[in-house]
Write an enzyme that holds these catalytic residues in place. Structure first.
Site, mmCIF file in Angstrom:
data_model
loop_
_atom_site.group_PDB
_atom_site.id
_atom_site.type_symbol
_atom_site.label_atom_id
_atom_site.label_comp_id
_atom_site.label_asym_id
_atom_site.label_seq_id
_atom_site.Cartn_x
_atom_site.Cartn_y
_atom_site.Cartn_z
ATOM 1 N N LYS A 47 51.725 53.999 24.673
ATOM 2 C CA LYS A 47 51.312 52.926 23.943
ATOM 3 C C LYS A 47 50.117 52.108 24.776
ATOM 4 O O LYS A 47 49.420 51.553 24.049
ATOM 5 C CB LYS A 47 52.290 51.881 23.683
ATOM 6 C CG LYS A 47 53.341 52.419 22.749
ATOM 7 C CD LYS A 47 54.577 51.483 22.470
ATOM 8 C CE LYS A 47 55.978 52.166 22.230
ATOM 9 N NZ LYS A 47 57.232 51.169 22.373
ATOM 10 N N GLY A 48 50.378 52.119 26.151
ATOM 11 C CA GLY A 48 49.543 51.220 26.986
ATOM 12 C C GLY A 48 47.973 51.325 26.547
ATOM 13 O O GLY A 48 47.412 50.328 26.681
ATOM 14 N N GLU A 103 43.651 56.564 28.819
ATOM 15 C CA GLU A 103 44.918 56.295 29.578
ATOM 16 C C GLU A 103 44.709 54.816 29.911
ATOM 17 O O GLU A 103 43.455 54.294 30.285
ATOM 18 C CB GLU A 103 45.099 57.417 30.683
ATOM 19 C CG GLU A 103 46.359 57.143 31.342
ATOM 20 C CD GLU A 103 47.505 57.207 30.736
ATOM 21 O OE1 GLU A 103 47.721 56.276 29.761
ATOM 22 O OE2 GLU A 103 48.534 57.631 31.304
ATOM 23 N N ASP A 104 45.725 54.167 30.159
ATOM 24 C CA ASP A 104 45.675 52.752 30.734
ATOM 25 C C ASP A 104 45.463 52.828 32.046
ATOM 26 O O ASP A 104 44.670 52.103 32.611
ATOM 27 C CB ASP A 104 46.797 52.042 30.057
ATOM 28 C CG ASP A 104 48.143 52.495 30.234
ATOM 29 O OD1 ASP A 104 48.085 53.659 31.154
ATOM 30 O OD2 ASP A 104 49.314 51.872 29.979
ATOM 31 N N ASP A 107 48.311 56.362 38.065
ATOM 32 C CA ASP A 107 49.193 55.752 38.861
ATOM 33 C C ASP A 107 49.582 56.952 39.863
ATOM 34 O O ASP A 107 48.858 57.243 40.788
ATOM 35 C CB ASP A 107 50.613 55.166 38.085
ATOM 36 C CG ASP A 107 51.515 54.407 39.400
ATOM 37 O OD1 ASP A 107 50.893 54.160 40.316
ATOM 38 O OD2 ASP A 107 52.406 54.249 38.938
ATOM 39 N N LYS A 135 45.116 53.282 40.302
ATOM 40 C CA LYS A 135 46.062 52.860 41.514
ATOM 41 C C LYS A 135 46.095 53.983 42.477
ATOM 42 O O LYS A 135 47.201 54.888 42.536
ATOM 43 C CB LYS A 135 47.459 52.473 41.305
ATOM 44 C CG LYS A 135 47.779 50.934 41.134
ATOM 45 C CD LYS A 135 49.206 50.675 40.817
ATOM 46 C CE LYS A 135 49.869 50.504 39.406
ATOM 47 N NZ LYS A 135 51.365 50.240 39.485
ATOM 48 N N PHE A 156 52.149 46.104 40.415
ATOM 49 C CA PHE A 156 52.552 46.546 39.184
ATOM 50 C C PHE A 156 51.955 45.557 38.089
ATOM 51 O O PHE A 156 51.934 44.260 38.428
ATOM 52 C CB PHE A 156 54.077 46.467 38.878
ATOM 53 C CG PHE A 156 54.439 46.963 37.698
ATOM 54 C CD1 PHE A 156 54.534 48.442 37.482
ATOM 55 C CD2 PHE A 156 54.632 46.314 36.466
ATOM 56 C CE1 PHE A 156 54.904 49.188 36.230
ATOM 57 C CE2 PHE A 156 55.111 47.027 35.220
ATOM 58 C CZ PHE A 156 55.190 48.101 35.062
ATOM 59 N N VAL A 157 51.011 45.846 37.283
ATOM 60 C CA VAL A 157 50.388 45.140 36.418
ATOM 61 C C VAL A 157 50.856 45.043 35.015
ATOM 62 O O VAL A 157 51.243 46.199 34.446
ATOM 63 C CB VAL A 157 48.874 45.401 36.513
ATOM 64 C CG1 VAL A 157 48.295 45.077 37.841
ATOM 65 C CG2 VAL A 157 48.514 46.785 36.184
ATOM 66 N N ASP A 163 52.751 47.231 29.769
ATOM 67 C CA ASP A 163 53.838 46.721 29.395
ATOM 68 C C ASP A 163 54.499 46.464 30.769
ATOM 69 O O ASP A 163 54.616 47.118 31.743
ATOM 70 C CB ASP A 163 54.518 46.955 28.413
ATOM 71 C CG ASP A 163 55.231 48.545 28.862
ATOM 72 O OD1 ASP A 163 54.424 49.203 29.207
ATOM 73 O OD2 ASP A 163 56.515 48.704 28.627
ATOM 74 N N ARG A 169 52.217 43.179 26.575
ATOM 75 C CA ARG A 169 50.948 43.867 25.961
ATOM 76 C C ARG A 169 49.784 43.293 25.473
ATOM 77 O O ARG A 169 48.698 43.504 25.612
ATOM 78 C CB ARG A 169 51.374 45.069 25.006
ATOM 79 C CG ARG A 169 52.281 46.116 25.483
ATOM 80 C CD ARG A 169 52.437 47.191 24.546
ATOM 81 N NE ARG A 169 53.604 48.182 24.829
ATOM 82 C CZ ARG A 169 53.739 49.134 25.680
ATOM 83 N NH1 ARG A 169 52.675 49.446 26.184
ATOM 84 N NH2 ARG A 169 54.899 49.939 25.679
HETATM 85 P P1 IMP Z 1 51.515 58.179 36.384
HETATM 86 O O1 IMP Z 1 52.083 59.649 35.674
HETATM 87 O O2 IMP Z 1 52.352 57.603 37.369
HETATM 88 O O3 IMP Z 1 49.958 58.232 36.536
HETATM 89 O O4 IMP Z 1 51.913 57.029 35.332
HETATM 90 C C1 IMP Z 1 51.049 56.327 34.408
HETATM 91 C C2 IMP Z 1 51.774 55.664 33.265
HETATM 92 O O5 IMP Z 1 52.818 54.718 34.273
HETATM 93 C C3 IMP Z 1 50.821 54.835 32.673
HETATM 94 O O6 IMP Z 1 50.556 55.390 31.610
HETATM 95 C C4 IMP Z 1 51.744 53.600 32.586
HETATM 96 O O7 IMP Z 1 52.412 53.667 31.254
HETATM 97 C C5 IMP Z 1 52.746 53.518 33.559
HETATM 98 N N1 IMP Z 1 52.524 52.651 34.784
HETATM 99 C C6 IMP Z 1 52.040 53.183 36.141
HETATM 100 N N2 IMP Z 1 51.524 51.840 36.595
HETATM 101 C C7 IMP Z 1 51.937 50.760 35.847
HETATM 102 C C8 IMP Z 1 51.558 49.341 36.189
HETATM 103 O O8 IMP Z 1 51.097 49.090 37.045
HETATM 104 N N3 IMP Z 1 52.073 48.567 35.053
HETATM 105 C C9 IMP Z 1 52.298 49.368 33.568
HETATM 106 N N4 IMP Z 1 52.491 50.488 33.651
HETATM 107 C C10 IMP Z 1 52.316 51.217 34.690
HETATM 108 MG MG MG Z 2 51.079 54.630 29.582
#
Ligand code: IMP
Ligand code: MG
Length: 182
Positions: A47-48, A103-104, A107, A135, A156-157, A163, A169
């Site tokens: 949803k982000g 994508e939001d 990470d 990140k 963590f943001v 969220d 959000r």
């Molecule tokens: P990845 O698969 O680790 O790249 O994760 C991406 C997803 O993790 C994002 O779409 C977010 O939903 C969640 N996420 C990663 N870091 C954060 C953060 O700092 N705050 C909130 N959600 C995060």
């Molecule tokens: Mg997300």
């Protein structure tokens, strides 16, 4: 209401709404230049990314269409489970389309790495990625992102769509959630 939410939990502002707006406008100009007036199909990762998508779309002077996909990669808190699963698939085929995934935050890269491969196998004409936040310190899987809003430190943001356990959000700014020791 959003302000008082921010105060109670001592969130620290990392990116102000005004700064985000400026950056989103710049990304929109970049996308317009690259897409040369051709229709673009945006895939929003729920949803982000919904707020980023809504702001980006309203900046774009291009024919656009939208679809949504949902994946679960995290539990209710901030710890990654390492698992990525599609919980809501696209409504329509993307074959032959110029597609941008929205994508939001990037990470570990696990979510986008997985989704990119799945969507590429559905034969779009082109497939790009736009992520509001990056990140890089936490990257596990390499992934090439075409449009990045901001690189941020390993914190963590929340806010602007992001969220923590489904909260925050609605904050207009991107804020850092203090760790337990802070
Ligand atoms: P990845 O698969 O680790 O790249 O994760 C991406 C997803 O993790 C994002 O779409 C977010 O939903 C969640 N996420 C990663 N870091 C954060 C953060 O700092 N705050 C909130 N959600 C995060
Ligand atoms: Mg997300």
């Amino acid at each position: 209401m959003a302000k008082s939410q921010q105060k109670k939990t001592k969130l620290q502002v990392l990116l102000r709404g005004s700064e985000i707006r400026r950056r989103v406008k710049a990304l929109a100009r970049q996308i317009e230049r690259d897409c040369k007036g051709e229709p673009v199909h945006f895939i929003c990762i729920l949803k982000g990314a919904c707020i980023f998508l809504a702001d980006l779309l309203r900046e774009l002077r291009l024919p656009v269409s939208v679809d949504f996909i949902a994946v679960s990669s995290y539990g209710k808190g901030s710890l990654p489970s390492g698992e990525v699963r599609i919980t809501k698939d696209l409504d329509q085929s993307i074959e032959g389309m110029q597609v941008i995934i929205v994508e939001d935050i990037l990470d570990t890269g696990l979510t986008l790495n997985y989704l990119y491969r799945i969507l590429q196998s559905r034969k779009p004409k082109s497939l790009k990625i736009a992520a509001l936040l990056d990140k890089p310190a936490r990257r596990v899987k390499d992934i090439a992102v075409d449009y990045i809003g901001f690189k941020i430190p390993d914190q963590f943001v929340v806010g602007y769509g992001l969220d923590y356990a489904e909260r925050y959000r609605n904050l207009p700014d991107v804020c850092v959630v203090p760790t337990a020791e802070e």
